[in-house]
Design a protein around this motif. Structure first.
Motif, PDB file in Angstrom:
ATOM      1  N   GLN A 207       2.266  53.044  20.775  1.00 60.73           N
ATOM      2  CA  GLN A 207       3.608  52.596  21.129  1.00 60.73           C
ATOM      3  C   GLN A 207       4.629  53.093  20.102  1.00 60.73           C
ATOM      4  O   GLN A 207       5.704  53.578  20.456  1.00 60.73           O
ATOM      5  N   GLY A 208       4.268  52.996  18.820  1.00 60.54           N
ATOM      6  CA  GLY A 208       5.164  53.463  17.773  1.00 60.54           C
ATOM      7  C   GLY A 208       5.488  54.937  17.907  1.00 60.54           C
ATOM      8  O   GLY A 208       6.642  55.356  17.745  1.00 60.54           O
ATOM      9  N   ALA A 209       4.476  55.748  18.215  1.00 60.03           N
ATOM     10  CA  ALA A 209       4.697  57.187  18.358  1.00 60.03           C
ATOM     11  C   ALA A 209       5.496  57.513  19.623  1.00 60.03           C
ATOM     12  O   ALA A 209       6.351  58.404  19.612  1.00 60.03           O
TER      13      ALA A 209
ATOM     14  N   ALA B  22       8.567  59.071  18.009  1.00 63.44           N
ATOM     15  CA  ALA B  22       8.324  60.516  17.979  1.00 63.44           C
ATOM     16  C   ALA B  22       8.660  61.152  19.321  1.00 63.44           C
ATOM     17  O   ALA B  22       9.348  62.174  19.383  1.00 63.44           O
ATOM     18  N   GLU B  23       8.192  60.534  20.411  1.00 64.25           N
ATOM     19  CA  GLU B  23       8.452  61.075  21.750  1.00 64.25           C
ATOM     20  C   GLU B  23       9.798  60.646  22.306  1.00 64.25           C
ATOM     21  O   GLU B  23      10.265  61.178  23.318  1.00 64.25           O
ATOM     22  N   ARG B  24      10.441  59.660  21.670  1.00 62.24           N
ATOM     23  CA  ARG B  24      11.762  59.149  22.086  1.00 62.24           C
ATOM     24  C   ARG B  24      11.729  58.586  23.503  1.00 62.24           C
ATOM     25  O   ARG B  24      12.652  58.789  24.306  1.00 62.24           O
ATOM     26  N   LEU B  25      10.667  57.865  23.824  1.00 60.12           N
ATOM     27  CA  LEU B  25      10.538  57.242  25.139  1.00 60.12           C
ATOM     28  C   LEU B  25      10.851  55.754  25.026  1.00 60.12           C
ATOM     29  O   LEU B  25      10.548  55.120  24.022  1.00 60.12           O
ATOM     30  N   TRP B  26      11.471  55.221  26.076  1.00 59.13           N
ATOM     31  CA  TRP B  26      11.772  53.795  26.091  1.00 59.13           C
ATOM     32  C   TRP B  26      11.883  53.314  27.525  1.00 59.13           C
ATOM     33  O   TRP B  26      12.319  54.049  28.414  1.00 59.13           O
ATOM     34  N   ALA B  27      11.466  52.107  27.750  1.00 58.43           N
ATOM     35  CA  ALA B  27      11.630  51.437  29.037  1.00 58.43           C
ATOM     36  C   ALA B  27      11.803  49.960  28.732  1.00 58.43           C
ATOM     37  O   ALA B  27      11.291  49.461  27.726  1.00 58.43           O
ATOM     38  N   GLU B  28      12.511  49.268  29.585  1.00 54.45           N
ATOM     39  CA  GLU B  28      12.764  47.855  29.339  1.00 54.45           C
ATOM     40  C   GLU B  28      12.082  47.004  30.391  1.00 54.45           C
ATOM     41  O   GLU B  28      11.980  47.394  31.555  1.00 54.45           O
ATOM     42  N   ASN B  29      11.577  45.852  29.959  1.00 56.06           N
ATOM     43  CA  ASN B  29      11.060  44.859  30.886  1.00 56.06           C
ATOM     44  C   ASN B  29      11.664  43.511  30.519  1.00 56.06           C
ATOM     45  O   ASN B  29      12.563  43.416  29.685  1.00 56.06           O
ATOM     46  N   ARG B  30      11.145  42.441  31.104  1.00 56.12           N
ATOM     47  CA  ARG B  30      11.725  41.123  30.860  1.00 56.12           C
ATOM     48  C   ARG B  30      11.650  40.734  29.384  1.00 56.12           C
ATOM     49  O   ARG B  30      12.593  40.164  28.829  1.00 56.12           O
ATOM     50  N   PHE B  31      10.535  41.078  28.747  1.00 55.91           N
ATOM     51  CA  PHE B  31      10.344  40.675  27.358  1.00 55.91           C
ATOM     52  C   PHE B  31      11.311  41.408  26.417  1.00 55.91           C
ATOM     53  O   PHE B  31      11.892  40.794  25.516  1.00 55.91           O
TER      54      PHE B  31
ATOM     55  N   SER C 259       6.433  47.248  27.692  1.00 53.11           N
ATOM     56  CA  SER C 259       7.361  47.911  28.620  1.00 53.11           C
ATOM     57  C   SER C 259       7.026  49.376  28.823  1.00 53.11           C
ATOM     58  O   SER C 259       7.478  49.993  29.786  1.00 53.11           O
ATOM     59  N   LEU C 260       6.205  49.948  27.929  1.00 53.88           N
ATOM     60  CA  LEU C 260       5.860  51.367  28.023  1.00 53.88           C
ATOM     61  C   LEU C 260       4.533  51.602  28.738  1.00 53.88           C
ATOM     62  O   LEU C 260       4.012  52.714  28.711  1.00 53.88           O
ATOM     63  N   LEU C 261       3.995  50.575  29.380  1.00 52.19           N
ATOM     64  CA  LEU C 261       2.664  50.690  29.979  1.00 52.19           C
ATOM     65  C   LEU C 261       2.570  51.861  30.949  1.00 52.19           C
ATOM     66  O   LEU C 261       1.619  52.651  30.905  1.00 52.19           O
ATOM     67  N   ASP C 262       3.547  52.006  31.831  1.00 56.08           N
ATOM     68  CA  ASP C 262       3.486  53.086  32.821  1.00 56.08           C
ATOM     69  C   ASP C 262       3.657  54.463  32.185  1.00 56.08           C
ATOM     70  O   ASP C 262       3.150  55.463  32.704  1.00 56.08           O
TER      71      ASP C 262
END
Length: 205
Positions: A19-21, A25-34, A176-179
């Motif tokens: 998740q940290g990487a 590093a990859e600059r990926l993000w997604a939001e969920n309820r949490f 939030s990054l599961l997918d």
């Protein structure tokens, strides 16, 4: 700050290196309820002007950094108790089994020590579900863990290393990054469940 790691990266890395990487590093993000609930809690904590309560100066949304340790970020609240800073980090959930929240708070303490020249021996985590603070001692073992995590995360993120996915239901299903991560163990579990349902229904594969 070139070559500097965000304080939040330490919390992300200790919780899950992948998740940290993905985030740093990859600059990926997604939001969920949490994550949305956490963002709103931080916005409320960061809002408002500096104030003084019972002789304690309360600063909000404080930009902090450590050149020595290569860290930077924002402290939700810093209480100035005389000349001694006291960091308070806000979290939406409750206390965790791991020490990721404590490491993030300790990293804030290291930055504040360097910026003020004053030792920081204590801080607090405010958990939204409990609505009260958990006191954290900034002791030698926590400092050692924090610097160890910082060194490991800085090296991996700088080299663009993406750790392999490891599926753990309690951790991964709330991420939030599961997918975007798609841990292989989860796909295997889904395939096994589907195969079991087919077998139970008596349908030939």
């Amino acid at each position: 700050m070139t070559g500097s790691l965000p304080l939040s990266a330490l919390q992300h890395w200790l919780f899950c290196p992948r998740q940290g990487a993905l985030i740093h590093a990859e600059r990926l993000w997604a939001e969920n309820r949490f994550t949305a609930e956490g963002r709103l809690l931080h916005e409320r904590a960061d809002a408002g002007h500096p104030e003084t309560r019972d002789g304690v100066r309360v600063l909000r949304n404080v930009q902090i950094a450590s050149e020595k340790h290569g860290l930077h970020g924002v402290a939700d609240v810093v209480e100035m108790r005389g000349h001694t800073p006291y960091p308070v980090e806000y979290k939406r959930g409750g206390p965790k089994a791991h020490r990721a929240d404590e490491v993030q708070l300790c990293a804030q303490a290291l930055c504040l020590e360097e910026m003020t020249g004053t030792p920081v021996t204590e801080g607090a985590l405010f958990y939204g579900t409990r609505r009260r603070r958990a006191i954290v001692l900034i002791d030698a073992p926590l400092r050692h863990l924090t610097l160890q995590v910082a060194t490991e995360a800085q090296a991996a993120i700088s080299d663009g290393i993406l750790p392999a996915p490891v599926y753990e239901a309690g951790r991964c299903e709330a991420c939030s990054l599961l997918d975007l991560c798609r841990p292989t163990a989860r796909r295997s579990a889904v395939r096994r469940s589907f195969a079991q349902r087919i077998a139970q229904a008596g349908i030939p594969e």
